[in-house]
Design a protein around this motif. Sequence first.
Motif, PDB file in Angstrom:
ATOM      1  N   PHE A   1      35.838  43.868  48.681  1.00 33.81           N
ATOM      2  CA  PHE A   1      36.452  43.860  49.736  1.00 33.81           C
ATOM      3  C   PHE A   1      38.069  43.861  49.599  1.00 33.81           C
ATOM      4  O   PHE A   1      38.475  44.892  50.506  1.00 33.81           O
ATOM      5  N   ASN A   2      38.602  43.534  48.828  1.00 35.38           N
ATOM      6  CA  ASN A   2      40.014  43.627  48.483  1.00 35.38           C
ATOM      7  C   ASN A   2      40.451  44.875  47.987  1.00 35.38           C
ATOM      8  O   ASN A   2      41.416  45.587  48.393  1.00 35.38           O
TER       9      ASN A   2
ATOM     10  N   ARG B   1      39.186  47.705  50.812  1.00 33.33           N
ATOM     11  CA  ARG B   1      39.843  47.119  52.083  1.00 33.33           C
ATOM     12  C   ARG B   1      38.676  47.556  52.988  1.00 33.33           C
ATOM     13  O   ARG B   1      38.731  48.154  54.126  1.00 33.33           O
ATOM     14  N   THR B   2      37.590  46.904  52.893  1.00 35.36           N
ATOM     15  CA  THR B   2      36.525  46.726  53.778  1.00 35.36           C
ATOM     16  C   THR B   2      36.200  45.350  54.282  1.00 35.36           C
ATOM     17  O   THR B   2      36.488  44.480  53.372  1.00 35.36           O
ATOM     18  N   ASN B   3      35.370  45.140  55.212  1.00 37.79           N
ATOM     19  CA  ASN B   3      35.059  43.648  55.424  1.00 37.79           C
ATOM     20  C   ASN B   3      33.471  43.687  55.587  1.00 37.79           C
ATOM     21  O   ASN B   3      32.939  42.521  56.034  1.00 37.79           O
ATOM     22  N   ASN B   4      32.963  44.530  54.960  1.00 43.19           N
ATOM     23  CA  ASN B   4      31.122  44.294  54.787  1.00 43.19           C
ATOM     24  C   ASN B   4      31.102  45.130  53.428  1.00 43.19           C
ATOM     25  O   ASN B   4      31.488  46.349  53.307  1.00 43.19           O
TER      26      ASN B   4
ATOM     27  N   THR C   1      29.076  40.351  55.113  1.00 43.61           N
ATOM     28  CA  THR C   1      30.367  40.424  55.909  1.00 43.61           C
ATOM     29  C   THR C   1      31.244  39.494  55.567  1.00 43.61           C
ATOM     30  O   THR C   1      31.048  38.432  54.758  1.00 43.61           O
ATOM     31  N   LEU C   2      32.198  39.633  56.159  1.00 38.91           N
ATOM     32  CA  LEU C   2      33.263  38.450  55.737  1.00 38.91           C
ATOM     33  C   LEU C   2      32.953  37.022  56.388  1.00 38.91           C
ATOM     34  O   LEU C   2      33.177  35.891  55.583  1.00 38.91           O
TER      35      LEU C   2
ATOM     36  N   GLU D   1      32.619  50.211  63.875  1.00 40.25           N
ATOM     37  CA  GLU D   1      33.146  49.110  64.226  1.00 40.25           C
ATOM     38  C   GLU D   1      33.594  49.024  65.767  1.00 40.25           C
ATOM     39  O   GLU D   1      33.967  50.199  66.321  1.00 40.25           O
TER      40      GLU D   1
END
Length: 608
Positions: A170-171, A174-177, A194-195, A258
């Motif tokens: 994720f870091n 730079r994604t949230n899934n 996901t987050l 998204e």
Amino acid sequence: MPSGFNFAASPFDCLSRQEQELVSNSVDVAYFRQGETILDVGAEPTHLYVVIKGYVQQVEDGEEVGVYGPDDCFDGRGLVAGKVSDQFIAMEEVVAYELSKAAVMELISRNSTFGALLFEDLSKKLTALSERRSQHELHTLSMARVDQAFLRPPVFVEITENVRAVAEIFNKVRTNNVMVRDNSSVPPRLGIFTLGSLSRAILDGTPLDQLQVGKLAHWGLIKVRPSDHLYDALAIMVRHKVTRVVVMDNEEVVGLLEQVDLLSFMTNSSSLIVQRILQAQSLQQLHEAAQEITRLVALLHRNGTRVGMIAKLVQELNATLFDRTWSLLASPELRANSCLFVMGSEGRGEQLLKTDQDNGLIIRDDYPDLAEAERTCERFSKALEGFGYPECPGKIMVNNAEWRLTASQFSLRVRNWLLEPTAEGLMALAIFMDAHAVSGDSELLRAVKQSLHAFLTDNDFLLARFASVIEAFSSETGWWNRLLQIGDSSPEMVNLKKAGIFAIVHGTRSLALQHRLFETSTVERLERLVEMGRLSKDTSLHLIEGLHFLMGLKLKEGLRQLETHQQVTGDVDMRSLSTLERDLLKDTLNEVKKYKTFLRQHFHLEAA
């Protein structure tokens, strides 16, 4: 050479300057006495006629099927076909332009829109109208496809990957899934982490490097196709209360859409309305969000969004609003043991502006606190009234005990509608057929509808009585005359529901009852009837296009009435229509007339 030709009238308003010059150089004026036959069946036409003064009657097999007044043109179809199929008779003294066949054929070859508006059927005319209105629409949400929006590339991990490693992904990217692959399953399956899943992993208490990502992944993916419209994707997000959908081409993940990226295609705040509804903690907050729905409809209409797409979005927004309202008012136990449903145009997904409440509640048979259900339903009806949805004059609402029943009581009531088909019972049956679940256990509603199909026998008398309402509710008397009273000193109003919408909706509902269809929307019912071979594809297409055209006229007039602080009536002032809209309205009501003739023959209504 005559002067004063009206190039603002359809279909001549789509011509270029050079094409207008061709018309001016090829037109003459003709005069016809009252009662004179201008064109007869079998004649080979040499001109296209455009009425300057007077009225012309179109007659097919001795029956009037059309009337043409000033700025209307005829007979384009006969001109192209080379032979006239109907009679055209001067109803009074008629003065008309004559445009030569050679000029007309030249215009058709140069300008496809002119040709479509001149002689094609209703669906092609409406398509041409849409194309004329919407050069900018190709870049709006109503026309854009999912694959035209920005799709985030998928990141894949295996089901055995640990949550700490996924957090690092994720870091890093730079994604949230991430997409979770389970190749050990047959067939292989895909999930998403996901987050929100990461938050649950932290709360789980298990060290993140010892917790497999597959244990917290969501395996029921919400999917769309690249070719789907963005509006469909938005409706799916609203329905499932998610902020992203997985875009799949067959079994391949193309990317993720998204909500924030979908917003870049939007010139409105529909997603913000959804968020306001979902986050509302009070009825006052929901009231504020409900007012935004009407403003959104007006904005979409002004931007040229297609009526069917607006209606679909409004259905999802209203369902979200009603679901959230019910959640604030009803106890968790009542919500789990009941099904709240809407009916009427809202149930069919054909509501555009706020109309009367039409809703009901099915309660599980063993639910103990019916008094609580009654109190909650009373509060719910008052809340919707405060949002701008007035009480139903017929009290078809959850605060009426007749529409708030246990599952077994509802099934019994359905059976009585069928066994004793009184006028009131058939009306209630028609209303209930459009029921669409918006909150709670939808299986309760489906079970009652299944019982309806089980009780329904091949009763021709019942079906004929059910379908015959199209004759009692709507009347064709004088509607041609109403179309032609443009310029009269008093407004000439036509109720679009009575003139055409009801016949399409209820006629299709009658066929759906006969063939035991679960679909609730008129469009879905027509499409299923085509699949079953019960209706021709052309008839279905004309009815769908005609329904949406009538809905669009009704919306246009309704918004005008709202803006001028008048009551929304469902009537349209014929003087406010353009010549093209009048032409399309004639064609639409002619298709409705044909459909009613089919229904009369199909259900033997003459004997009902």
